[in-house]
Design a protein around this motif. Structure first.
Motif, short mmCIF file in Angstrom:
data_model
loop_
_atom_site.label_atom_id
_atom_site.label_comp_id
_atom_site.label_asym_id
_atom_site.label_seq_id
_atom_site.Cartn_x
_atom_site.Cartn_y
_atom_site.Cartn_z
N MET A 1 19.13 13.13 19.83
CA MET A 1 19.57 12.00 20.64
C MET A 1 20.81 12.39 21.43
O MET A 1 21.76 12.94 20.88
CB MET A 1 19.90 10.81 19.72
N ALA A 2 20.82 12.13 22.72
CA ALA A 2 21.97 12.42 23.55
C ALA A 2 23.03 11.34 23.34
O ALA A 2 22.74 10.15 23.44
CB ALA A 2 21.57 12.47 25.01
N VAL A 3 24.23 11.76 23.03
CA VAL A 3 25.32 10.82 22.78
C VAL A 3 26.44 11.09 23.77
O VAL A 3 26.88 12.24 23.92
CB VAL A 3 25.86 10.96 21.35
N LYS A 4 26.91 10.07 24.44
CA LYS A 4 28.05 10.20 25.33
C LYS A 4 29.29 9.74 24.58
O LYS A 4 29.41 8.57 24.22
CB LYS A 4 27.86 9.37 26.60
N LEU A 5 30.21 10.67 24.34
CA LEU A 5 31.43 10.35 23.61
C LEU A 5 32.43 9.63 24.50
O LEU A 5 32.36 9.69 25.73
CB LEU A 5 32.06 11.63 23.06
N ALA A 6 33.37 8.96 23.86
CA ALA A 6 34.40 8.23 24.59
C ALA A 6 35.26 9.20 25.41
O ALA A 6 35.57 10.30 24.97
CB ALA A 6 35.29 7.46 23.61
N ASN A 7 35.65 8.76 26.58
CA ASN A 7 36.47 9.60 27.46
C ASN A 7 37.76 10.04 26.79
O ASN A 7 38.25 11.15 27.02
CB ASN A 7 36.79 8.85 28.76
N ARG A 8 38.34 9.17 25.95
CA ARG A 8 39.64 9.49 25.36
C ARG A 8 39.58 10.69 24.42
O ARG A 8 40.59 11.38 24.24
CB ARG A 8 40.23 8.28 24.65
N VAL A 9 38.42 10.94 23.81
CA VAL A 9 38.35 12.11 22.92
C VAL A 9 37.83 13.34 23.65
O VAL A 9 38.06 14.47 23.20
CB VAL A 9 37.46 11.83 21.68
N MET A 10 37.18 13.14 24.76
CA MET A 10 36.67 14.29 25.52
C MET A 10 37.80 15.14 26.09
O MET A 10 37.66 16.33 26.32
CB MET A 10 35.76 13.82 26.66
#
Length: 397
Positions: A1-10
């Motif tokens: 499953m493709a998961v988009k992480l939160a910008n703040r942790v990227m």
């Protein structure tokens, strides 16, 4: 499953210290004789009376929730510690106990910063300061603590860095990674600027008990009632009492800020670990001789190892006044051994010399490396021999 992480942790940068420590551990597990100088913790066990207090608290049934800001008895012990050591008076509602000093800092930035707020961070800096500021939506503003200034910033530098968006400045004394200490006069000059410009001072004093020679630790909060009001002091038992794994730190300062931190903690961690809080009460209320014994051992190691370290070709080093780190500039050593930068030099030290150190790039100064002398003197001396042999053999080749 493709998961988009939160910008703040990227946008986060992985901890350099933990990465090097993990690589050294991996080599050790393969049977490689690696000497690790990356650890940011004392090599002593927690003193016995603290261990006994923790066990006793569990046997007495103290295994349930506590108030989110910490046990009243621990707050009392912290307040008495401030009075004893700095002559500072705090009320219980001006103290929050957290899951380590790192968590106290994290919580502080979360309640303090709005998107775009700036926090002035002197370099070299502890690796987590800028990441925690970014996680809170803030912007780290770096000010160069130059080697020629013993890695400390000047009032002029601070004044120049302040903008209408500046919310706080971090002062870490004694410093991780340099071990340098700000004098009372230096702190006073910086504090006056913060008062004039209404800038909050975040004073990280986690290494306050590890001071060497004739040097003294001064908290900027003790210089005047006005500076006390302007300052949030961060501290804990991790370094002073060799309790890194117990995860007890605290913040002291403005009641409204502490109340906001307490509210946030109530929804994130509930409370610091109960057993560790009882252990920390014993740490502050019990005998302090183990603290002094450890300090003396670190001071002895520093005195033995410093001259040997600076005898390595291409190594120069501001002598530490506290903490348990050496922070030499090794740019020249990297150059004479044929490496394009210090990060590559550090990699070679680990792979070829079997010595693990932390590159200064993680602390904002890529010409340096950090070595911890919180390990046995025998290992320290062997590590220096290995590094010197490595540099000299490469240089001659």
């Amino acid at each position: 499953m493709a998961v988009k992480l939160a910008n703040r942790v990227m946008a986060l940068t992985p901890s350099t210290t933990l990465a090097i420590t993990a690589k050294a551990k991996e080599l050790k597990e393969k049977g490689v004789d690696v000497i690790g100088l990356g650890a940011g913790e004392p090599d002593y066990n927690t003193p016995q009376h603290i261990l006994d207090a923790a066990a006793r608290s569990m046997n007495e049934g103290h295994t349930k929730y506590t108030p989110s800001a910490g046990l009243p008895a621990l707050k009392k012990a912290i307040i008495e510690k401030f009075e004893r050591d700095q002559g500072l008076t705090y009320k219980p509602n001006e103290i929050i106990v957290a899951n380590g000093a790192k968590h106290a800092l994290y919580t502080l930035f979360q309640v303090l910063l709005n998107e775009g707020d700036e926090v002035i961070i002197p370099t070299p800096y502890w690796v987590s300061y800028p990441e925690q500021v970014k996680l809170a939506g803030g912007v780290p503003i770096y000010v160069d603590g130059l080697e020629s200034q013993q890695f400390k910033i000047t009032p002029q530098q601070l004044e120049t860095a302040i903008t209408e968006k500046t919310k706080a400045v971090i002062i870490n004394s004694p410093s991780n990674p340099t071990g340098v200490i700000y004098t009372a006069d230096e702190l006073q000059a910086l504090g006056e600027i913060c008062q004039e410009r209404n800038i909050l001072i975040v004073s990280d004093e986690i290494y306050e008990k590890l001071i060497y020679g004739t040097h003294k630790h001064v908290s900027i909060a003790q210089l005047s009632p006005e500076l006390k009001e302007q300052t949030i002091v961060i501290n804990g038992v991790s370094k002073s009492h060799s309790m890194t794994g117990w995860r007890i730190g605290y913040a002291a300062g403005n009641r409204e800020i502490i109340e906001a931190m307490t509210n946030l903690a109530s929804h994130s961690t509930s409370n610091p670990t109960t057993t560790a809080q009882y252990a920390s009460i014993a740490a502050y209320n019990g005998p302090q001789e183990p603290v002094e014994e450890m300090r003396q051992a670190f001071e002895h190691r520093l005195e033995v190892i410093y001259d040997k370290l600076v005898s390595i070709p291409g190594f120069t080093c501001v002598k530490p006044q506290g903490a348990f780190y050496l922070y030499p500039n090794v740019k020249a050593a990297a150059e004479i051994t044929g490496y394009q930068d210090v990060d590559a030099f550090v990699e070679a030290l680990l792979v070829e010399a079997k010595v693990a150190v932390i590159p200064g790039s993680g602390f904002g100064t890529p010409e340096n490396i950090r070595l911890s002398y919180a390990t046995s003197l025998d290992l320290l001396e062997e590590a220096v021999v290995r590094m010197k042999d490595f540099v000299e053999s490469k240089h001659k080749a």
